[in-house]
Design a protein around this motif. Structure first.
Motif, PDB file in Angstrom:
ATOM      1  N   VAL A 155      13.387   7.560   4.817  1.00 16.81           N
ATOM      2  CA  VAL A 155      12.387   6.545   4.480  1.00 16.81           C
ATOM      3  C   VAL A 155      11.946   6.735   3.028  1.00 16.81           C
ATOM      4  N   VAL A 156      11.979   7.969   2.530  1.00 19.87           N
ATOM      5  CA  VAL A 156      11.615   8.218   1.136  1.00 19.87           C
ATOM      6  C   VAL A 156      12.595   7.519   0.203  1.00 19.87           C
ATOM      7  N   GLU A 157      13.894   7.647   0.479  1.00 13.56           N
ATOM      8  CA  GLU A 157      14.908   6.994  -0.351  1.00 13.56           C
ATOM      9  C   GLU A 157      14.722   5.481  -0.335  1.00 13.56           C
ATOM     10  N   VAL A 158      14.398   4.959   0.829  1.00 13.54           N
ATOM     11  CA  VAL A 158      14.196   3.510   0.956  1.00 13.54           C
ATOM     12  C   VAL A 158      13.058   3.050   0.049  1.00 13.54           C
ATOM     13  N   TYR A 159      11.955   3.773   0.077  1.00 13.82           N
ATOM     14  CA  TYR A 159      10.786   3.352  -0.716  1.00 13.82           C
ATOM     15  C   TYR A 159      10.963   3.641  -2.201  1.00 13.82           C
ATOM     16  N   ILE A 160      11.717   4.672  -2.534  1.00 14.23           N
ATOM     17  CA  ILE A 160      12.071   4.883  -3.938  1.00 14.23           C
ATOM     18  C   ILE A 160      12.868   3.675  -4.429  1.00 14.23           C
ATOM     19  N   PRO A 211       0.808  -1.231   0.000  1.00  5.94           N
ATOM     20  CA  PRO A 211       0.000   0.000   0.000  1.00  5.94           C
ATOM     21  C   PRO A 211       0.840   1.279   0.000  1.00  5.94           C
ATOM     22  N   ARG A 212       1.951   1.287   0.743  1.00  7.15           N
ATOM     23  CA  ARG A 212       2.779   2.493   0.787  1.00  7.15           C
ATOM     24  C   ARG A 212       3.492   2.706  -0.544  1.00  7.15           C
ATOM     25  N   GLU A 213       3.983   1.644  -1.155  1.00 14.08           N
ATOM     26  CA  GLU A 213       4.615   1.760  -2.467  1.00 14.08           C
ATOM     27  C   GLU A 213       3.607   2.251  -3.509  1.00 14.08           C
ATOM     28  N   PHE A 214       2.394   1.725  -3.414  1.00 14.26           N
ATOM     29  CA  PHE A 214       1.339   2.136  -4.341  1.00 14.26           C
ATOM     30  C   PHE A 214       1.051   3.629  -4.197  1.00 14.26           C
ATOM     31  N   ALA A 215       0.930   4.097  -2.955  1.00 16.15           N
ATOM     32  CA  ALA A 215       0.644   5.510  -2.716  1.00 16.15           C
ATOM     33  C   ALA A 215       1.776   6.394  -3.219  1.00 16.15           C
ATOM     34  N   LEU A 216       3.020   5.958  -3.025  1.00 16.90           N
ATOM     35  CA  LEU A 216       4.172   6.727  -3.502  1.00 16.90           C
ATOM     36  C   LEU A 216       4.174   6.807  -5.023  1.00 16.90           C
ATOM     37  N   LEU A 217       3.941   5.677  -5.683  1.00 13.19           N
ATOM     38  CA  LEU A 217       3.909   5.681  -7.147  1.00 13.19           C
ATOM     39  C   LEU A 217       2.776   6.564  -7.656  1.00 13.19           C
ATOM     40  N   ALA A 218       1.606   6.485  -7.019  1.00  9.49           N
ATOM     41  CA  ALA A 218       0.476   7.313  -7.449  1.00  9.49           C
ATOM     42  C   ALA A 218       0.812   8.799  -7.347  1.00  9.49           C
ATOM     43  N   PHE A 219       1.481   9.182  -6.268  1.00  9.84           N
ATOM     44  CA  PHE A 219       1.858  10.590  -6.099  1.00  9.84           C
ATOM     45  C   PHE A 219       2.841  11.022  -7.181  1.00  9.84           C
ATOM     46  N   LEU A 220       3.826  10.186  -7.468  1.00  3.64           N
ATOM     47  CA  LEU A 220       4.782  10.511  -8.531  1.00  3.64           C
ATOM     48  C   LEU A 220       4.089  10.623  -9.879  1.00  3.64           C
ATOM     49  N   MET A 221       3.162   9.695 -10.152  1.00 10.15           N
ATOM     50  CA  MET A 221       2.502   9.694 -11.459  1.00 10.15           C
ATOM     51  C   MET A 221       1.545  10.866 -11.609  1.00 10.15           C
ATOM     52  N   ARG A 222       0.922  11.286 -10.519  1.00  8.95           N
ATOM     53  CA  ARG A 222       0.046  12.458 -10.602  1.00  8.95           C
ATOM     54  C   ARG A 222       0.857  13.732 -10.879  1.00  8.95           C
ATOM     55  N   LYS A 276      11.377  15.653  -1.127  1.00  3.66           N
ATOM     56  CA  LYS A 276      11.146  14.669  -0.066  1.00  3.66           C
ATOM     57  C   LYS A 276      10.062  15.157   0.889  1.00  3.66           C
ATOM     58  N   ALA A 277      10.088  16.460   1.189  1.00  2.00           N
ATOM     59  CA  ALA A 277       9.080  17.012   2.109  1.00  2.00           C
ATOM     60  C   ALA A 277       7.682  16.860   1.533  1.00  2.00           C
ATOM     61  N   GLU A 278       7.530  17.093   0.237  1.00  2.00           N
ATOM     62  CA  GLU A 278       6.217  16.943  -0.394  1.00  2.00           C
ATOM     63  C   GLU A 278       5.775  15.478  -0.378  1.00  2.00           C
ATOM     64  N   ILE A 279       6.711  14.586  -0.620  1.00  2.00           N
ATOM     65  CA  ILE A 279       6.380  13.160  -0.589  1.00  2.00           C
ATOM     66  C   ILE A 279       5.963  12.736   0.808  1.00  2.00           C
ATOM     67  N   LEU A 280       6.726  13.154   1.807  1.00  2.00           N
ATOM     68  CA  LEU A 280       6.382  12.794   3.187  1.00  2.00           C
ATOM     69  C   LEU A 280       4.998  13.319   3.569  1.00  2.00           C
ATOM     70  N   ALA A 281       4.693  14.553   3.184  1.00  2.00           N
ATOM     71  CA  ALA A 281       3.415  15.155   3.555  1.00  2.00           C
ATOM     72  C   ALA A 281       2.238  14.484   2.865  1.00  2.00           C
ATOM     73  N   ASN A 282       2.449  14.022   1.631  1.00  2.00           N
ATOM     74  CA  ASN A 282       1.340  13.485   0.853  1.00  2.00           C
ATOM     75  C   ASN A 282       1.220  11.970   0.898  1.00  2.00           C
ATOM     76  N   VAL A 283       2.327  11.284   1.141  1.00  2.00           N
ATOM     77  CA  VAL A 283       2.302   9.817   1.132  1.00  2.00           C
ATOM     78  C   VAL A 283       2.353   9.249   2.540  1.00  2.00           C
ATOM     79  N   TRP A 284       3.042   9.939   3.438  1.00  2.00           N
ATOM     80  CA  TRP A 284       3.094   9.507   4.830  1.00  2.00           C
ATOM     81  C   TRP A 284       2.087  10.318   5.640  1.00  2.00           C
ATOM     82  N   ASP A 285       2.514  11.438   6.180  1.00  2.00           N
ATOM     83  CA  ASP A 285       1.660  12.202   7.083  1.00  2.00           C
ATOM     84  C   ASP A 285       2.253  13.584   7.203  1.00  2.00           C
ATOM     85  N   ALA A 286       1.381  14.594   7.241  1.00  2.00           N
ATOM     86  CA  ALA A 286       1.868  15.964   7.384  1.00  2.00           C
ATOM     87  C   ALA A 286       2.655  16.150   8.666  1.00  2.00           C
ATOM     88  N   TYR A 287       2.419  15.247   9.657  1.00  2.00           N
ATOM     89  CA  TYR A 287       3.097  15.358  10.944  1.00  2.00           C
ATOM     90  C   TYR A 287       4.107  14.224  11.141  1.00  2.00           C
TER      91      TYR A 287
END
Length: 228
Positions: A189-194, A152-163, A171-182
């Motif tokens: 963790v972004v590099e790991v999932y990339i 699910p997390r990989e899917f959400a990351l790919l969806a954000f990149l594709m959008r 990285k900050a935008e990815i964390l806020a949109n794929v993980w949590d604003a807080y």
């Protein structure tokens, strides 16, 4: 208004059922995720009230499977949790609204009526970059017509990149949109999932769709168009 209520707390379910019935609703109640999923796919409702913590299948799974089955009935999720992460997960999986226990019955009725007025959400469009397709409704990713299984997390990351295809996202935008604003964990963790995405989506196909823009972030591109 025909309502499907899936709630494992029997006393709460009965209280909500009685209140909705008195408000003029036709309510069907189930107490586990398996039965709730069956009802949601086999019957037609105006709105679904779905607890997250359910036996059998949790509410996240029920919501995701309903959307995968093409059921676009508005879903309001109930939970005793109050974290931003839980709300984000609910919305990512296709929920339309979210209410935290304990809740006001007046607010519940108002939210349900608003969802019914709004109607069923439109089916999300399939995202495509080069020969990669991502279907948000079916939670399915393909490359060259072959399914690529993602968490699910990989899917959400790919969806954000594709959008944001072709654009660099930080990285900050990815964390806020794929993980949590807080999110307060390590930013690497972004590099790991990339890396996970590249191993599943690029390497088996001898491609390099996900680029690192040093010092800024990442972007997904159609590398064939770039090379041409």
């Amino acid at each position: 208004m025909r309502v499907l209520l899936v709630e494992d707390e029997v006393r709460l379910a009965e209280t909500v059922r009685q209140g909705l019935t008195e408000a003029g609703c036709n309510v069907e109640v189930f107490h586990n995720g398996v039965d709730g999923l069956w009802a949601g796919t086999e019957n037609v409702y105006d709105v679904i009230v779905l607890d997250i913590m359910l036996p059998g299948l949790n509410g996240y799974d029920v919501c995701a499977k309903l959307r995968e089955a093409g059921v676009w009935t508005p879903v309001l999720m109930l939970t005793a949790k109050d974290g931003e992460y839980d709300q984000a997960d609910a919305f990512d999986l296709g929920a339309d609204d979210y209410l935290i226990k304990p809740f006001s019955f007046v607010v519940l009725i108002a939210r349900l009526r608003a969802l019914v007025r709004r109607g069923a959400p439109a089916r999300p469009a399939i995202l495509a970059v080069a020969d990669i397709t991502l279907d948000p409704a079916r939670r399915r990713v393909e490359r060259e017509g072959r399914e690529v299984r993602l968490t699910p997390r990989e899917f959400a990351l790919l969806a954000f990149l594709m959008r944001n295809a072709g654009d660099v996202v930080t990285k900050a935008e990815i964390l806020a949109n794929v993980w949590d604003a807080y999110y307060a964990g390590a930013p690497n963790v972004v590099e790991v999932y990339i890396g996970y995405l590249r191993r599943k989506l690029d390497q088996p196909f001898d491609r390099a769709s996900i680029e690192t823009v040093r010092g800024i972030g990442y972007r997904i591109v159609d590398e064939r168009a770039a090379s041409g």
